[in-house]
Design a protein around this motif. Structure first.
Motif, PDB file in Angstrom:
ATOM      1  N   VAL A   1       4.189  -7.380   0.012  1.00 25.29           N
ATOM      2  CA  VAL A   1       4.886  -8.024   1.135  1.00 25.29           C
ATOM      3  C   VAL A   1       6.243  -8.537   0.678  1.00 25.29           C
ATOM      4  O   VAL A   1       7.254  -8.360   1.357  1.00 25.29           O
ATOM      5  N   GLU A   2       6.270  -9.160  -0.497  1.00 26.47           N
ATOM      6  CA  GLU A   2       7.535  -9.671  -1.023  1.00 26.47           C
ATOM      7  C   GLU A   2       8.508  -8.544  -1.328  1.00 26.47           C
ATOM      8  O   GLU A   2       9.716  -8.686  -1.138  1.00 26.47           O
ATOM      9  N   HIS A   3       7.969  -7.411  -1.784  1.00 32.14           N
ATOM     10  CA  HIS A   3       8.815  -6.263  -2.104  1.00 32.14           C
ATOM     11  C   HIS A   3       9.334  -5.577  -0.840  1.00 32.14           C
ATOM     12  O   HIS A   3      10.368  -4.913  -0.872  1.00 32.14           O
ATOM     13  N   GLY A   4       8.612  -5.725   0.261  1.00 37.51           N
ATOM     14  CA  GLY A   4       9.065  -5.149   1.524  1.00 37.51           C
ATOM     15  C   GLY A   4       8.387  -3.864   1.926  1.00 37.51           C
ATOM     16  O   GLY A   4       8.701  -3.304   2.981  1.00 37.51           O
ATOM     17  N   GLU A   5       7.439  -3.368   1.132  1.00 37.00           N
ATOM     18  CA  GLU A   5       6.696  -2.168   1.513  1.00 37.00           C
ATOM     19  C   GLU A   5       5.430  -2.077   0.671  1.00 37.00           C
ATOM     20  O   GLU A   5       5.360  -2.633  -0.429  1.00 37.00           O
ATOM     21  N   GLY A   6       4.446  -1.378   1.214  1.00 37.55           N
ATOM     22  CA  GLY A   6       3.196  -1.259   0.473  1.00 37.55           C
ATOM     23  C   GLY A   6       2.110  -0.626   1.308  1.00 37.55           C
ATOM     24  O   GLY A   6       2.370   0.044   2.308  1.00 37.55           O
ATOM     25  N   ALA A   7       0.865  -0.840   0.882  1.00 41.68           N
ATOM     26  CA  ALA A   7      -0.290  -0.235   1.533  1.00 41.68           C
ATOM     27  C   ALA A   7      -1.262  -1.310   1.983  1.00 41.68           C
ATOM     28  O   ALA A   7      -1.398  -2.357   1.351  1.00 41.68           O
ATOM     29  N   ILE A   8      -1.945  -1.034   3.079  1.00 41.30           N
ATOM     30  CA  ILE A   8      -3.022  -1.874   3.587  1.00 41.30           C
ATOM     31  C   ILE A   8      -4.279  -1.026   3.589  1.00 41.30           C
ATOM     32  O   ILE A   8      -4.318   0.053   4.198  1.00 41.30           O
ATOM     33  N   LEU A   9      -5.311  -1.471   2.879  1.00 43.22           N
ATOM     34  CA  LEU A   9      -6.560  -0.729   2.805  1.00 43.22           C
ATOM     35  C   LEU A   9      -7.540  -1.245   3.852  1.00 43.22           C
ATOM     36  O   LEU A   9      -7.324  -2.283   4.481  1.00 43.22           O
ATOM     37  N   ARG A  10      -8.637  -0.501   4.057  1.00 45.96           N
ATOM     38  CA  ARG A  10      -9.687  -0.900   4.987  1.00 45.96           C
ATOM     39  C   ARG A  10     -11.028  -0.978   4.267  1.00 45.96           C
ATOM     40  O   ARG A  10     -11.286  -0.207   3.349  1.00 45.96           O
ATOM     41  N   ASP A  11     -11.861  -1.904   4.697  1.00 42.16           N
ATOM     42  CA  ASP A  11     -13.249  -1.987   4.253  1.00 42.16           C
ATOM     43  C   ASP A  11     -14.098  -1.394   5.372  1.00 42.16           C
ATOM     44  O   ASP A  11     -14.191  -1.963   6.466  1.00 42.16           O
ATOM     45  N   VAL A  12     -14.694  -0.218   5.127  1.00 40.03           N
ATOM     46  CA  VAL A  12     -15.477   0.496   6.132  1.00 40.03           C
ATOM     47  C   VAL A  12     -16.957   0.385   5.784  1.00 40.03           C
ATOM     48  O   VAL A  12     -17.350   0.614   4.631  1.00 40.03           O
ATOM     49  N   THR A  13     -17.783   0.022   6.760  1.00 33.89           N
ATOM     50  CA  THR A  13     -19.232  -0.015   6.566  1.00 33.89           C
ATOM     51  C   THR A  13     -19.815   1.325   6.961  1.00 33.89           C
ATOM     52  O   THR A  13     -19.622   1.804   8.080  1.00 33.89           O
ATOM     53  N   LEU A  14     -20.545   1.945   6.016  1.00 31.74           N
ATOM     54  CA  LEU A  14     -21.157   3.248   6.245  1.00 31.74           C
ATOM     55  C   LEU A  14     -22.674   3.088   6.339  1.00 31.74           C
ATOM     56  O   LEU A  14     -23.311   2.547   5.441  1.00 31.74           O
TER      57      LEU A  14
END
Length: 243
Positions: free
Chosen positions: A74-87
């Motif tokens: 966030v501080e850098h200004g770009e990145g990835a958001i992951l998900r927690d998926v229930t299988l």
């Protein structure tokens, strides 16, 4: 059509269900960013599956939630958001005689979610791994899974979890048909799966050969496959213990 992009993710690598993906995400297809990565284990053939998997299961994604982005991204200004998926595990097609533990009734899966730019995590573009399903709620998949004990390295901790082998170890399986369902965040038909397969491609493998087939056909292929001498790709646990 894919076009080149460059989104630098801090922290060098991101571990998700089947692979470890390196810093740059390099292509985009129909507004979905596709990440290029390195497989955890060989996963191209039935022999790979019975060598490295503990179980092969049919699962349905029943819930998902976004995980917070890393503060430095966030501080850098770009990145990835992951998900927690229930299988939810609907069926067990095959199990190794040396499985670390019984097949689960359900398990959590870390999956790609989105990329963001401009310092605003709400300014998102969907992201998936190239040549593999994104793992989306409501869809069904066949997965070759392996139990991974917890691992620690300086400044990093990976908890014990069920993980896949590589991009060849998760197959779309909507309507009980291999190859039919979600792939790279899009709906894929069996005809599309078959047309994308190239028998002359050195990466042509089990997921291509089984397109249009049933779970029983896959279980039969696994039952007749010969395991290989197992190779270790992770550091020994004694070097990464969390004590």
């Amino acid at each position: 059509m894919r076009r080149a992009i460059s989104i630098t993710i801090l922290g060098a690598v991101i571990a998700v269900g089947v692979a470890t993906y390196a810093v740059a995400f390099q292509s985009q297809k129909s507004h979905i960013v596709l990440a290029q990565g390195a497989d955890r284990r060989p996963s191209r053939t039935a022999s790979d599956w019975v060598t490295y998997a503990d179980h092969v299961v049919v699962v349905t994604a029943v819930a998902e939630k976004a995980l917070p982005p890393m503060r430095q991204d966030v501080e850098h200004g770009e990145g990835a958001i992951l998900r927690d998926v229930t299988l939810q595990v609907d069926d067990v097609l095959w199990s190794s005689g040396g499985a670390a533990r019984p097949a689960p009734a359900s398990f959590d899966w870390t999956a790609y979610g989105w990329t963001f730019r401009g310092g605003n995590p709400d300014n998102r573009t969907e992201m998936a791994g190239a040549d593999e399903p994104r793992i989306e709620k409501g869809h069904t998949y066949i997965m070759a899974i392996e139990w991974q004990p917890p691992r620690c390295t300086p400044g990093d901790f990976v908890p014990a979890q069920w993980r896949g082998l590589g991009d060849g170890s998760t197959l779309p399986f909507d309507d009980k048909t291999i190859g039919n369902g979600e792939m790279e965040g899009h709906d894929q038909s069996v005809e599309q799966a078959r047309s994308a397969a190239d028998t002359s491609d050195p990466n042509y493998g089990l997921k291509d050969r089984m397109a249009g087939g049933s779970a029983d056909a896959l279980a039969k292929a696994l039952g007749s496959a010969t395991p290989q001498a197992r190779k270790e790709f992770d550091p020994p646990l004694s070097q990464t213990s969390c004590g």
